[in-house]
Design an enzyme around this catalytic site. Sequence first.
Site, PDB file in Angstrom:
ATOM      1  CD  GLN A   1      14.044  30.781  33.127  1.00 49.62           C
ATOM      2  OE1 GLN A   1      13.018  30.481  32.527  1.00 49.62           O
ATOM      3  NE2 GLN A   1      14.955  29.880  33.475  1.00 49.62           N
TER       4      GLN A   1
ATOM      5  CE1 TYR B   1      10.383  27.366  24.785  1.00 44.78           C
ATOM      6  CE2 TYR B   1      11.825  26.806  26.612  1.00 44.78           C
ATOM      7  CZ  TYR B   1      10.638  26.632  25.924  1.00 44.78           C
ATOM      8  OH  TYR B   1       9.705  25.716  26.364  1.00 44.78           O
TER       9      TYR B   1
ATOM     10  NE  ARG C   1      15.556  14.998  33.179  1.00 52.18           N
ATOM     11  CZ  ARG C   1      14.300  14.629  33.400  1.00 52.18           C
ATOM     12  NH1 ARG C   1      13.956  13.366  33.270  1.00 52.18           N
ATOM     13  NH2 ARG C   1      13.387  15.509  33.746  1.00 52.18           N
TER      14      ARG C   1
ATOM     15  NE  ARG D   1      10.905  15.552  37.275  1.00 55.38           N
ATOM     16  CZ  ARG D   1      11.593  14.462  36.984  1.00 55.38           C
ATOM     17  NH1 ARG D   1      10.965  13.359  36.608  1.00 55.38           N
ATOM     18  NH2 ARG D   1      12.917  14.454  37.066  1.00 55.38           N
TER      19      ARG D   1
END
Length: 367
Positions: free
Chosen positions: A101, A180, A269, A322
């Site tokens: 990425q 970004y 979220r 996570r």
Amino acid sequence: MNNSSLFSPIKLGRNQLTHRVVLAPLTRFRATLSGEPTDSVIEYYSQRSSPGGFMITEATFINPFSGGFPHAPGIYTQTQLQQWKKVASAVHKKGAIIFLQVWHVGRAGTKYLNPNQEEVISASSIAIGGNSVLTGRPFEVPRAMDINDIKELIADHRQAALNVIEAGFDGIEISSAAGYLLDQFINSSSNKRTDQYGGNKENRCRLALEVIGAVVDAVGQERTSIRLSPGGDFQDMKDDLPIETYSYLVSQLQARFPRLAYIHLIEVRSSFFSDEVNTIDTLAPYRKIWKGPIITANGFSTATQHAIDFAERTGSLIAFGRAFLANPDLPHRLCHNLPLNKYDRSTFYTNDDVGYTDYPFTELTQK
């Protein structure tokens, strides 16, 4: 679990996957100060590789002015490229597929970490509210990019794509999400331009589409993908009509680049930095438009049954952050319904191997 859609094969671009458990792009700050992946970075990605599995690297700078986060990697020097080659090679030895990425943080950066304290740039001269985590001071007011800046940005993405393929990766994911630089052009709150890159949704989406076009021209559609965060508000993002804006953008991707490897969508979220369980679905409008593979991210690490059910219902690949960093053998654990290691949030953005390469595997899994 072997009969779950999460463990059914799917083709992404040129690559055949055996399951749909994806390592999300996770900024971990384990590169050198000059942006080279270290031996620990190589080990980290190797640990999380599985036969026919898919991974996306942490966001990687396309030029020296892309953001300056200390210990984040780049892909614009030969030394960086040579170290990334070792990552790609280690992953491929395990039979996995990996995209790199790329990003430019725009106004989320700081001039104090640019080579000669160059001003941060954005779509318009509008600062993010609050204080920067980089400086502890209010975010700097960015310089609005001119047309030459935009042309250079597109060219830098194209060169980054060539570097990614030279480094041995299977493809490139363009970061156009999470507040970004490309996202700053898309959202109406941060883009108040009056030229061909501002105003209506067509103009605000123009830069992202031109970047994709340049990358596709360099490496092909099947090696190209993009990450979007429709309706996200991280780093002061807000669009007046997010569903209309992102439906237009996704429809243009479908019309112009229907053979992209995938699109990667971040579910909304309340906070990237919370441990809440997420079971909402705001991405349905875009799944109706895009006909190719979709990776869905955000909130699945604390809702693995929801992830399984979501994949069953939509056919989506699921990006785990996570849970995958704390469980290097996550696909194996999910497939066999084994308990997961707990992640340690305090080690997410440190610079050593603690909380990085020291999470245990299950007894039945070999590194």
